[in-house]
Design an enzyme around this catalytic site. Structure first.
Site, PDB file in Angstrom:
ATOM      1  N   SER A 786       4.507  20.760  19.472  1.00 22.92           N
ATOM      2  CA  SER A 786       4.583  21.887  20.242  1.00 22.92           C
ATOM      3  C   SER A 786       5.825  22.219  20.935  1.00 22.92           C
ATOM      4  O   SER A 786       7.015  22.301  20.301  1.00 22.92           O
ATOM      5  CB  SER A 786       3.480  21.962  20.993  1.00 22.92           C
ATOM      6  OG  SER A 786       3.039  23.413  21.356  1.00 22.92           O
ATOM      7  N   ASP A 908      -1.292  24.301  16.088  1.00 21.59           N
ATOM      8  CA  ASP A 908      -0.471  23.190  16.852  1.00 21.59           C
ATOM      9  C   ASP A 908      -0.862  21.853  16.523  1.00 21.59           C
ATOM     10  O   ASP A 908      -1.870  21.658  16.668  1.00 21.59           O
ATOM     11  CB  ASP A 908      -0.913  23.941  18.170  1.00 21.59           C
ATOM     12  CG  ASP A 908       0.010  23.200  19.359  1.00 21.59           C
ATOM     13  OD1 ASP A 908       0.427  22.039  19.281  1.00 21.59           O
ATOM     14  OD2 ASP A 908       0.515  24.143  20.234  1.00 21.59           O
TER      15      ASP A 908
END
EC number: 3.1.1.4
Length: 1071
Positions: A786, A908
């Site tokens: 991320s 994510d």
């Protein structure tokens, strides 16, 4: 028989404020006839004859020689009284000499021969005031019964008998007042006396000189002045009786040392080598004299010695029981010693001299940041600007021309503006004589002389003597105020009337459309429309040289403008006429949105160490303005976190710490010390104890300051420290006991966490500063999730850490710009492409990258990695060669709820691997095993160090309940909410168990392991857009790194120990 004349009875009259009775003073304007009792010698002789017998009986007759004027004086050192001669008390001697005795002072006897009077009568009518030479023709004789001869040129003592006479010819200087000696005990005597015309002195007179009131003496009784003198002397008498100190009870009241006290003090050793300023302390105690337990800061005009004359006695400027309290003031006074030593002490009255010295000390204490010329203006020292003083300063001190343009930090103006603000009219006139061009300059806020002027008198002389300044009568300052607006808003009616009379207007005319939009709230859309319609006006300037960037008042408008700076060719560090960038101007002018404006400027690449023409940075200006509450400490913390150098000095050699120490702002000092601000170099003048070189060592000071800074509850956070086995692993690595033929590789792992990626960047910056080199090139294999993948990709594509910091500050405003999630996915993709380009993952040759994402197309969801290398065949399929880097980053940052899934299936990577350290180690192990199985064991690599970066540890929160009760629906709802928060926390966990597992695996392989994750003072949500929250997070990370410098230094040792790093060629082999 008593004879009177038109001048009234013979009386002694003296001046107020003088408590010691003198006996004779001759006024410059006194006529010689005023010293006789009648208008003719016959009258004199008659009057004397009639009173001769009574005088003889009193035994007071003194034989005189004819033709001479005689004066009997008992105390020639005191000379305040002005005698007016009358025949009321005239007495005749045996030789026909007239003698006059005062009613109130029988020791004073004036005797004159009537023959001498007759001879000199025509000439005696001439006024001494008109021609002193008239009096020089008269030969006077003084009978010195009290053994002292008085002469105005000098006071000499001659031992004579009552019949001995000393004859002197009067000169021009004989007819002046003799200065009275100051009483040492009371210290209340005036130092000089004005000359008084006897004709203006009568029993009912109320004035005798332009500045003094003359009080008549009461016949046969005490005068009012005697009573006042006794009242003034009484406290000193009581203090002496009670053995109280000679100095004032107020520690800051300037007092002159009594000569008798000088022997009881010794000079204390200091680092200031100036005999004029010393610190003294009492040295002896006797039955008659108790030792003084206070330290005195002393100004000694000719040095501190008991041999000095009365006029050269030292002054006690300040007193304290702690020497340290005086050291700061000592250095400040020493820096401005010229202001003290240049006082004309030989001609100045004692009380005026004390007053001027005390005023200097007060201003220096109140305004420690003032330079010498500023103090001179504040104390109205016109003599400072004289030709002689200027010549001396040019030869021995800072050139006067340089001082005239010395910026006053807190007022943010120059000396000429300070003089106008304080209404120093004489100084203003002198400055007009010296350099009229000074009155055409503006201060740092755009104010010209018409904004500063505080009286119509100054306004008129500026108008008359500096015509060039008339052109600025309608010029606006940075706040858009014209001089007339300023005069009205600050209640200066006379100045306003003057300006209106000269044609001043309330407004000068509007700025262009862009400038108006930049000063309006929520006008970002207007800015965009204006720039689209008239892009050419983006580079226009106002009369002060300000660009649209300089005049911005709100973040939204500034962001809208700077988002197009490349397209419009804007220079964010452009300077105005005053030589200031927008950053410097924002600091010195009270912006309603200051912190967001500073964040926006830095996010778009502003130079945080830009300087003005005086070499001052934003930190210099902040240090001077924090004390005046014109800037918040949060702004200072942000400046430091964003790279402002706390040790940069201006052209005067001053650091931000020096300025903060001058103002004694402890909070500002604590911030600067925590940031590593050093003390001034040895020998630098004007330093206070918090910046002087002679105090504690830097390291001890830093540690003490950092220990006082607490972030949250320490028990809530994992400690950044080594276990015993980790210390052993590091020692083995540094000792070389793990040497082998395998190539060594350094591993770096970065966690996910949204905007909290700034914590990783701030930590990397701190390590890079200690390393002294680009840190990322020391690592060979990296993994990021991320926000960690964004940082990793940015560094891999050549961005610096400061550029990545700026990128993140832009990201929060461009990407998280909605009211609530989900945020605009198109904006996110555009931002990633703008920042990282459209190249492929495979175009990054080195280091090896692992970018995590979760494929949520089916359950169970799978962790996938985008790589720029071919992985082991049993680990995962190869990443497509054509995959764009921005696409891999888009997948990894697709946080659920905040953004739509990438390609409708990728979310994510933090859902499975928010801390990718374990995945990174697994990848290296799989690589080595693949080589081993294929018979290429010698090509395997050895892990040298693993460094894991977290996005900050948030404070712990208490979970209220986890039990579900069917009888209590509300409690059940709370339980479900708590369970959901717990599941999400553990699913995305990067602290706790993941860190422990990575540490233990690294330890089993005897690999040094480092974990950095700063404790945060509050829970910052990963999509937070609050500038205050972001700045607080950056500062928390900065302090964390400062506190753990030893931990960082161990990592630096390990990275630098391997001479193969940075690798010249890749140590990896294709599988």
């Amino acid at each position: 028989m008593t004879t009177t004349n038109k001048d009234g009875p013979f009386r002694q009259q003296y001046l107020p404020g003088v408590h010691k009775e003198p006996n004779l003073a001759i006024s410059e304007s006194t006529h010689s006839s005023d010293w006789y009792s009648a208008t003719s010698s016959e009258d004199c002789f008659q009057a004397a004859s009639q009173s001769f017998s009574s005088q003889k009986s009193n035994g007071n007759v003194i034989t005189q020689q004819p033709g001479k004027l005689h004066c009997e004086i008992s105390d020639p050192k005191s000379c305040s009284f002005v005698p007016a001669i009358s025949t009321d008390n005239a007495q005749m001697g045996t030789s026909g000499i007239i003698k006059y005795r005062s009613y109130s002072n029988p020791d004073l006897l004036v005797a004159m021969s009537p023959l001498a009077y007759r001879d000199e009568a025509p000439q005696s009518q001439k006024s001494v005031a008109n021609s002193r030479q008239d009096l020089t023709q008269t030969s006077c004789e003084v009978v010195t019964v009290s053994e002292t001869v008085v002469n105005a040129d000098s006071i000499t003592t001659t031992t004579v008998t009552s019949s001995t006479t000393t004859t002197a010819t009067a000169s021009q200087e004989d007819f002046i007042m003799v200065e009275a000696e100051q009483d040492e005990t009371a210290g209340l005597c005036d130092a000089t006396m004005p000359l008084v015309d006897k004709k203006n002195i009568t029993t009912s007179s109320t004035t005798s000189s332009p500045s003094r009131q003359i009080t008549p003496r009461i016949e046969n009784g005490l005068s009012f002045e005697n009573v006042v003198s006794l009242v003034k002397i009484f406290p000193a008498f009581v203090n002496k009786l009670l053995k109280k100190p000679w100095y004032a009870s107020r520690c800051d009241e300037v007092c002159q040392f009594p000569k008798a006290e000088l022997a009881y003090y010794d000079i204390v050793s200091t680092d200031v080598d100036d005999e004029h300023f010393v610190i003294v302390a009492g040295k002896v105690t006797t039955d008659e004299h108790l030792m003084d337990n206070q330290f005195h800061l002393v100004f000694a005009p000719v040095g501190f010695s008991e041999d000095v004359s009365l006029d050269e006695r030292p002054f006690s400027l300040f007193r304290a029981t702690d020497k340290k309290d005086l050291m700061d003031l000592l250095h400040l006074c020493d820096e401005k010693s010229f202001l003290f030593t240049s006082l004309d002490m030989s001609t100045m009255r004692a009380d005026i001299l004390r007053s001027k010295i005390e005023e200097l000390v007060i201003q220096i204490r109140l305004k420690p940041h003032y330079h010498m010329i500023h103090v001179a203006i504040a104390t109205d020292r016109l003599d400072f600007f004289s030709d002689g003083m200027i010549k001396t300063m040019n030869e021995t001190l800072e050139p006067f021309e340089s001082q005239l343009r010395c910026l006053c930090h807190t007022e943010n103006c120059y000396p000429v503006h300070l003089a106008l603000t304080m209404d120093r009219q004489k100084i203003v006139e002198r400055l007009l004589e010296l350099d009229p061009t000074l009155f055409c300059e503006t201060d740092k806020a755009g104010n010209n002389v018409w904004h500063h002027v505080n009286s119509s008198f100054c306004a008129q002389i500026i108008w008359d003597r500096c015509p060039a300044s008339q052109h600025f009568i309608d010029e606006r300052n940075m706040d858009g105020q014209s001089p007339l607006n300023e005069a009205v808003s600050t209640a200066k009616p006379l100045v306003a009337t003057f300006l209106i009379g000269k044609g001043a207007k309330f407004t000068r005319g509007d700025r262009n459309e862009l400038f108006v939009a930049m000063t309006s709230k929520n006008a970002q859309s207007v800015v965009e429309v204006v720039l689209t319609d008239k892009p050419e006006i983006a580079n226009e300037r106002d009369a002060l040289g300000n660009s649209a960037i300089h005049v911005a008042l709100y973040k939204e408008s500034l962001n809208a403008l700077l988002n197009r700076k490349v397209e419009l060719g804007l220079d964010i560090d452009v300077k105005n006429n005053a030589g200031e960038t927008a950053l410097l101007l924002f600091i010195t002018t009270r912006k309603p949105d200051l912190l967001p404006l500073l964040v926006t400027l830095y996010a778009h690449g502003a130079n945080m160490n830009a300087t003005d023409p005086h070499g001052n940075t934003a930190l210099h200006k902040s240090a001077a303005l924090v004390d005046a509450k014109k800037i918040s400490l949060e702004c200072v913390k942000f400046l430091i976190s964003a790279g402002s150098n706390p040790n940069k000095i201006n052209l005067r050699g001053e650091s931000p710490r020096h300025l903060a120490a001058s103002l004694q702002n402890q909070e500002m000092l604590a911030i600067l010390k925590a940031a590593g601000a050093t003390r001034c170099p040895k020998g630098y003048k004007g330093c206070r104890s918090n910046c002087r070189h002679d105090c504690s060592s830097a390291e001890d000071e830093y540690e003490e300051t950092l220990q006082k800074i607490r972030i949250g509850n320490e028990s809530d956070y994992e400690k950044t420290e080594f276990t015993a086995s980790e210390k052993l692993n590091i020692q083995d690595t540094l000792d070389g006991s793990r040497r082998g033929k395998k190539a060594k590789v350094n591993l770096i792992s970065m966690d996910g966490g949204g905007i909290r990626g700034l914590v990783i960047i701030q930590t990397l910056i701190a390590i890079e500063e200690r390393l002294g080199d680009d840190i990322f090139k020391y690592f060979d294999w990296s993994a990021g999730t991320s926000t960690g993948s964004l940082i990793m990709a940015g560094l891999a594509t050549g961005k610096s850490l400061r550029e990545m910091q700026q990128t993140y500050l832009l990201l929060k405003d461009r990407v998280f710009d909605g009211i609530m999630p989900p945020y605009d996915t198109v904006q996110l993709e555009k931002f990633i492409q703008d920042q990282f380009g459209t190249g492929t993952v495979w175009e990054i040759p080195y280091p090896r990258l692992m970018i995590s994402a979760v494929n949520s197309e089916k359950l169970p969801v799978r962790l996938e990695m985008a790589r720029n290398y071919k992985p082991a065949k049993d680990v995962a399929p190869e990443t497509p060669k054509e995959m764009p880097l921005w696409m891999a980053l888009r997948r990894s940052t697709a946080a659920p709820v905040l953004f739509k899934p990438s390609e409708d299936r990728y979310i994510d990577g933090g859902i499975i691997s928010n801390n990718p350290a374990l995945d990174l180690m697994s990848e290296v192990h799989a690589y080595n095993r693949e080589l081993q199985l294929s018979g290429r064991k010698s090509d395997a690599v050895q892990m040298n160090v693993l460094v894991s970066f977290g996005t900050g540890q948030i404070p712990s929160t208490v979970i209220e309940t986890l039990s579900i009760d069917s009888n209590s629906p509300l409690q059940s709802i709370k339980t479900i909410k708590n369970l959901a928060a717990m599941f999400i926390d553990q699913a995305t966990a990067s602290e706790g168990a993941p860190v422990a597992r990575s540490r233990q695996w690294a330890d089993s392989l005897e690999i040094p392991f480092f974990r950095f994750s700063a404790p945060l003072s509050k829970n910052i949500f990963l999509s937070s857009t609050s500038d205050l929250d972001v700045c607080t997070m950056m500062w928390d990370s900065f302090i964390y790194c400062r506190k753990h410098r030893d931990y960082i230094d161990e990592l630096v040792k390990v990275l630098k120990h391997d001479t193969d790093h940075p690798h010249v060629k890749t140590p990896f082999t294709d599988l």
